[in-house]
Design an enzyme around this catalytic site. Structure first.
Site, mmCIF file in Angstrom:
data_model
loop_
_atom_site.group_PDB
_atom_site.id
_atom_site.type_symbol
_atom_site.label_atom_id
_atom_site.label_comp_id
_atom_site.label_asym_id
_atom_site.label_seq_id
_atom_site.Cartn_x
_atom_site.Cartn_y
_atom_site.Cartn_z
ATOM 1 N N LYS A 1 5.884 3.231 -3.738
ATOM 2 C CA LYS A 1 5.773 2.240 -2.549
ATOM 3 C C LYS A 1 5.781 0.940 -3.084
ATOM 4 O O LYS A 1 5.363 0.431 -4.078
ATOM 5 C CB LYS A 1 4.289 2.292 -1.697
ATOM 6 C CG LYS A 1 4.269 1.238 -0.630
ATOM 7 C CD LYS A 1 3.345 1.677 0.395
ATOM 8 C CE LYS A 1 1.974 0.942 0.009
ATOM 9 N NZ LYS A 1 1.919 -0.626 -0.240
ATOM 10 N N ASP B 1 -2.482 -0.536 -4.618
ATOM 11 C CA ASP B 1 -2.754 -1.901 -5.701
ATOM 12 C C ASP B 1 -3.955 -2.474 -5.157
ATOM 13 O O ASP B 1 -4.504 -3.572 -5.596
ATOM 14 C CB ASP B 1 -1.648 -2.762 -5.653
ATOM 15 C CG ASP B 1 -1.067 -3.663 -4.651
ATOM 16 O OD1 ASP B 1 -1.404 -3.140 -3.377
ATOM 17 O OD2 ASP B 1 0.032 -4.325 -4.509
ATOM 18 N N GLU C 1 1.968 -3.264 8.177
ATOM 19 C CA GLU C 1 0.578 -4.093 8.160
ATOM 20 C C GLU C 1 0.381 -5.122 9.044
ATOM 21 O O GLU C 1 1.135 -6.119 8.968
ATOM 22 C CB GLU C 1 0.414 -4.125 6.655
ATOM 23 C CG GLU C 1 -1.089 -4.858 6.660
ATOM 24 C CD GLU C 1 -1.980 -4.832 4.771
ATOM 25 O OE1 GLU C 1 -1.104 -4.135 4.273
ATOM 26 O OE2 GLU C 1 -2.709 -5.297 4.659
HETATM 27 O O1 KIV Z 1 -2.674 -1.272 -1.609
HETATM 28 C C1 KIV Z 1 -3.013 -0.662 -0.399
HETATM 29 O O2 KIV Z 1 -4.027 -0.092 -0.444
HETATM 30 C C2 KIV Z 1 -2.033 -0.483 0.451
HETATM 31 C C3 KIV Z 1 -2.402 -0.395 1.790
HETATM 32 C C4 KIV Z 1 -3.855 -0.536 2.457
HETATM 33 C C5 KIV Z 1 -1.318 -0.009 2.919
HETATM 34 O O3 KIV Z 1 -0.910 -1.110 0.451
#
Ligand code: KIV
Length: 272
Positions: free
Chosen positions: A121, A52, A189
């Site tokens: 995710k 996202d 993260e």
């Molecule tokens: O949205 C994203 O790019 C992410 C990562 C960098 C882990 O969640």
């Protein structure tokens, strides 16, 4: 393309679990379109994340919380078409899964239908564990995301390292909660490297670090950061630049402009 060979067969969740067992590191990059997905997959990147972060680097929003399911779906479908054998993970955007397990499963199945992605995710630890269980019960592969979770940037009072001091116990609890809920892998993260390494050693599922040191099983970066194609002025401490795409593109555009202005392009060889 030099060095790395693209995987010759589809990368599956079990392959990533096997790599953890064998102590073999692997790489994840974000991708948001067909062409970059093709390049990254041909470079041998095992896993592509339709993050996202598209909110920032593709759509130019201030926060990731502004991107919609629809906006993510079009990008995800393009990435899957270019992904070759890479495993594609689709982020569930803010507001699309928090309300209930039903909402979460509905959004995830819609995104999988529309994109063909292999895994979804979602951000959060203990508070989101029931959603992870619901996704697993619906037959989906799931990547969790703990530590600093960008969708909660305001709730966390800004971009701050998580898991320091008393926060270490929070991170432990969150990691255990997503493992117990059945997550197939987990992103850490912006957490202290030592803690990430410790949790990785204890974790039965692969861990993927971003700003979490070198002790995780895998690493992920937003590709614009990885290749220095800046979409803003902020540069996180954890980013290493492996290319100069922004500079190269600007130079190419300037050279194209010069050639057009001077009547040098197109030449006879480009005409019919
Ligand atoms: O949205 C994203 O790019 C992410 C990562 C960098 C882990 O969640």
């Amino acid at each position: 393309m030099t060095g790395y060979l693209a995987p010759t067969k589809k990368v599956r969740v079990a392959d990533l679990a096997r790599k953890k067992a064998d102590g073999e590191k692997w790489a994840m990059l974000t991708a948001y379109d067909y062409a970059t997905a093709r390049v990254f997959s041909q470079a041998g990147i095992e896993c592509l994340l339709v993050g996202d972060s598209a909110a920032n680097v593709v759509y130019g929003y201030d926060t990731t919380n502004q991107v919609s399911v629809d906006e993510m779906a079009y990008l995800g479908a393009a990435v899957v078409r270019g992904a070759g054998n890479a495993l594609v993970v689709m982020d569930l955007p803010f507001g699309s899964y928090e309300a209930s397990d039903e909402q979460c499963v509905r959004t995830a199945t819609e995104l999988v239908h529309r994109t063909g992605a292999h895994m979804v995710k979602l951000e959060g630890g203990q508070r989101i564990a029931p959603r992870i269980r619901a996704l697993k019960d619906a037959g989906l592969a799931v990547c969790a995301h703990v530590g600093f979770t960008p969708q909660s940037v305001d709730n966390l009072s800004g971009f701050k390292v998580q898991g320091r001091d008393a926060g270490a116990e929070r991170l432990r609890v969150d990691t255990q909660a997503v493992v117990d809920a059945g997550a197939d892998m987990v992103v850490f993260e912006m957490v202290p490297a030592e803690l990430a390494a410790e949790l990785t050693a204890e974790s039965p599922i692969p861990t993927i670090g971003i700003g979490a040191g070198s002790g995780t099983d895998a690493q992920v970066l937003v590709w614009h950061d990885m290749a220095d194609f800046p979409a803003g002025d902020h540069r996180a401490k954890f980013v290493r630049r492996f290319g100069t795409v922004g500079e190269d593109l600007a130079a190419a555009a300037a050279e194209y402009k010069r050639a057009v202005h001077q009547g040098e392009f197109p030449g006879p060889e480009h005409a019919f």
